[in-house]
Design a protein around this motif. Structure first.
Motif, PDB file in Angstrom:
ATOM      1  N   ILE A 128     -23.803  -3.325  91.778  1.00  0.00           N
ATOM      2  CA  ILE A 128     -23.352  -4.582  91.167  1.00  0.00           C
ATOM      3  C   ILE A 128     -24.535  -5.522  90.966  1.00  0.00           C
ATOM      4  O   ILE A 128     -25.494  -5.517  91.747  1.00  0.00           O
ATOM      5  CB  ILE A 128     -22.287  -5.225  92.103  1.00  0.00           C
ATOM      6  CG1 ILE A 128     -21.008  -4.372  92.091  1.00  0.00           C
ATOM      7  CG2 ILE A 128     -21.990  -6.668  91.711  1.00  0.00           C
ATOM      8  CD1 ILE A 128     -19.916  -4.876  93.021  1.00  0.00           C
TER       9      ILE A 128
ATOM     10  N   PRO B 276     -15.835  -4.062  89.412  1.00  0.00           N
ATOM     11  CA  PRO B 276     -16.609  -3.363  90.459  1.00  0.00           C
ATOM     12  C   PRO B 276     -17.580  -2.308  89.929  1.00  0.00           C
ATOM     13  O   PRO B 276     -18.588  -2.029  90.587  1.00  0.00           O
ATOM     14  CB  PRO B 276     -15.533  -2.703  91.321  1.00  0.00           C
ATOM     15  CG  PRO B 276     -14.325  -2.609  90.445  1.00  0.00           C
ATOM     16  CD  PRO B 276     -14.405  -3.764  89.475  1.00  0.00           C
TER      17      PRO B 276
ATOM     18  N   ASN C 155     -22.574  -2.140  96.754  1.00  0.00           N
ATOM     19  CA  ASN C 155     -21.459  -2.789  97.441  1.00  0.00           C
ATOM     20  C   ASN C 155     -20.500  -1.768  98.044  1.00  0.00           C
ATOM     21  O   ASN C 155     -19.973  -0.912  97.336  1.00  0.00           O
ATOM     22  CB  ASN C 155     -20.677  -3.658  96.442  1.00  0.00           C
ATOM     23  CG  ASN C 155     -19.605  -4.477  97.118  1.00  0.00           C
ATOM     24  OD1 ASN C 155     -19.915  -5.407  97.852  1.00  0.00           O
ATOM     25  ND2 ASN C 155     -18.338  -4.116  96.903  1.00  0.00           N
ATOM     26  N   GLY C 156     -20.270  -1.907  99.350  1.00  0.00           N
ATOM     27  CA  GLY C 156     -19.295  -1.041 100.006  1.00  0.00           C
ATOM     28  C   GLY C 156     -19.502  -1.051 101.500  1.00  0.00           C
ATOM     29  O   GLY C 156     -20.589  -1.397 101.984  1.00  0.00           O
ATOM     30  N   THR C 157     -18.468  -0.675 102.234  1.00  0.00           N
ATOM     31  CA  THR C 157     -18.601  -0.509 103.676  1.00  0.00           C
ATOM     32  C   THR C 157     -19.427   0.753 103.934  1.00  0.00           C
ATOM     33  O   THR C 157     -19.606   1.580 103.026  1.00  0.00           O
ATOM     34  CB  THR C 157     -17.218  -0.322 104.319  1.00  0.00           C
ATOM     35  OG1 THR C 157     -16.637   0.875 103.750  1.00  0.00           O
ATOM     36  CG2 THR C 157     -16.290  -1.499 104.031  1.00  0.00           C
TER      37      THR C 157
ATOM     38  N   PRO D   1     -19.176 -10.862  90.162  1.00  0.00           N
ATOM     39  CA  PRO D   1     -19.709  -9.490  90.210  1.00  0.00           C
ATOM     40  C   PRO D   1     -19.543  -8.751  88.878  1.00  0.00           C
ATOM     41  O   PRO D   1     -18.452  -8.718  88.317  1.00  0.00           O
ATOM     42  CB  PRO D   1     -18.893  -8.826  91.325  1.00  0.00           C
ATOM     43  CG  PRO D   1     -17.675  -9.665  91.506  1.00  0.00           C
ATOM     44  CD  PRO D   1     -18.005 -11.047  91.022  1.00  0.00           C
TER      45      PRO D   1
ATOM     46  N   GLN E   6     -17.477   3.697 102.858  1.00  0.00           N
ATOM     47  CA  GLN E   6     -17.418   3.880 101.399  1.00  0.00           C
ATOM     48  C   GLN E   6     -18.734   4.457 100.878  1.00  0.00           C
ATOM     49  O   GLN E   6     -18.743   5.329 100.005  1.00  0.00           O
ATOM     50  CB  GLN E   6     -17.104   2.546 100.713  1.00  0.00           C
ATOM     51  CG  GLN E   6     -15.650   2.141 100.889  1.00  0.00           C
ATOM     52  CD  GLN E   6     -15.379   0.740 100.364  1.00  0.00           C
ATOM     53  OE1 GLN E   6     -16.169  -0.183 100.569  1.00  0.00           O
ATOM     54  NE2 GLN E   6     -14.267   0.578  99.682  1.00  0.00           N
TER      55      GLN E   6
ATOM     56  N   PHE F  58     -20.765  -7.133 101.788  1.00  0.00           N
ATOM     57  CA  PHE F  58     -20.810  -5.673 101.881  1.00  0.00           C
ATOM     58  C   PHE F  58     -21.977  -5.078 101.091  1.00  0.00           C
ATOM     59  O   PHE F  58     -21.916  -3.934 100.645  1.00  0.00           O
ATOM     60  CB  PHE F  58     -19.475  -5.080 101.424  1.00  0.00           C
ATOM     61  CG  PHE F  58     -18.345  -5.448 102.336  1.00  0.00           C
ATOM     62  CD1 PHE F  58     -18.163  -4.774 103.537  1.00  0.00           C
ATOM     63  CD2 PHE F  58     -17.468  -6.478 102.014  1.00  0.00           C
ATOM     64  CE1 PHE F  58     -17.137  -5.116 104.400  1.00  0.00           C
ATOM     65  CE2 PHE F  58     -16.432  -6.835 102.874  1.00  0.00           C
ATOM     66  CZ  PHE F  58     -16.270  -6.148 104.072  1.00  0.00           C
TER      67      PHE F  58
END
Ligand SMILES: *[C@@H]1O[C@H](CO)[C@@H](O)[C@H](O)[C@H]1NC(C)=O
Ligand SMILES: *[C@@H]1O[C@H](CO)[C@@H](O)[C@H](O)[C@H]1NC(C)=O
Ligand SMILES: *[C@@H]1O[C@H](CO)[C@@H](O)[C@H](O)[C@H]1NC(C)=O
Length: 246
Positions: free
Chosen positions: A99, A135, A85-87, A108, A90, A226
């Motif tokens: 996750i 997270p 998970n992340g842009t 999550p 990131q 994401f």
């Protein structure tokens, strides 16, 4: 993306000295959902029975907490499905987390890896992994130029390990997933590499195996917006690693 990767490797191969073998690696696909499969990287330290090919599973230890464990193949329950998970930014800066969704409605649960200064209570030389609501600590699936996609703990260099540990909540043994941080100091401040694999534990890579990331119900707390595409293998246990490498 796949084509870009192949071109990249070809360029590397062309730049390598003429006598070196052309690097050659098992084919990967892109997916935003994946299982994590244990690959024992030093077979001389494998457990008995072997835990090679066992899959990342969670063992419930309280409402929002789980121990990270390995499950033998052939179980009626599949392993956990994970996503990174992340842009894109990131992911690039090592700030993504890995996750899995748990509970109802889907929530999550991140992978939390103890830092170099945090230790297990029962096994004070070992760093634990938890899969808890939240997270998780920064981690990612490695990307080019790393030839093999594997789970990487962004808190420090080292390796995942599999240990035959008693989980206090149950009072019996599981194959738990832990982390061993490497250290680099020798006598008189010189450089000396120490893998610090705890006694009785096997060093493993956690290798992503592609699977479909489920769609979420409208009331979910989790979001897959994401979930980054990662490189993964179709069937990790079927790979004959001796046929690959530089
Ligand atoms: C898997 O383990 C073997 C050794 O048993 C090693 O040669 C290979 O590079 C490993 N692959 C990954 C992706 O960890
Ligand atoms: C873990 O330990 C238990 C009890 O000591 C033993 O029965 C089991 O075979 C061990 N499993 C592995 C994979 O080493
Ligand atoms: C997933 O990443 C997005 C984008 O950075 C962020 O807004 C969201 O809070 C993250 N989800 C979790 C559970 O950390």
């Amino acid at each position: 993306m796949h084509n870009v990767l192949i071109l990249g490797l070809a360029a590397l191969a062309a730049a390598a000295p003429a006598k070196r073998q052309v690097p050659h690696y098992p084919p990967t696909s892109l997916s935003n959902g994946f299982f994590l499969v244990a690959n024992v990287t030093d077979p001389s330290l494998d457990l008995s029975p072997s835990i090679n090919g066992w899959v990342f599973q969670t063992a419930h230890t309280g409402p929002p907490t789980n121990a990270a464990v390995l499950q033998a193949p052939g179980s009626s329950v599949p392993g956990r499905v994970f996503y990174e998970n992340g842009t894109a930014e990131q992911v690039h800066y090592g700030q993504s987390t890995v996750i899995t969704d748990g509970a109802t409605p889907p929530t999550p649960f991140g992978i939390f890896i103890q830092s170099p200064t945090e230790f297990d209570i029962t096994y004070p030389t070992e760093h634990d992994l938890f899969v808890n609501a939240g997270p998780g600590t920064p981690s990612r699936i490695t990307d080019f130029p790393n030839p093999y996609p594997i789970l990487q703990n962004n808190q420090g260099v080292g390796t995942f390990v599999a240990c035959n540990n008693t989980v206090p909540y149950y009072g019996y043994k599981f194959i738990t997933i832990n982390y061993a941080y490497a250290t680099f100091e020798g006598p008189d401040g010189g450089y000396e590499y120490h893998a610090n694999i705890p006694e009785g534990c096997a060093p493993i890579n956690l290798v992503p195996q592609c699977t479909t990331l489920n769609t979420l119900p409208p009331d979910a707390y989790a979001s897959h917006e994401f979930a980054a595409p990662v490189r993964c293998y179709d069937d990790v246990a079927a790979i004959d690693w001796t046929q690959y490498g530089p």
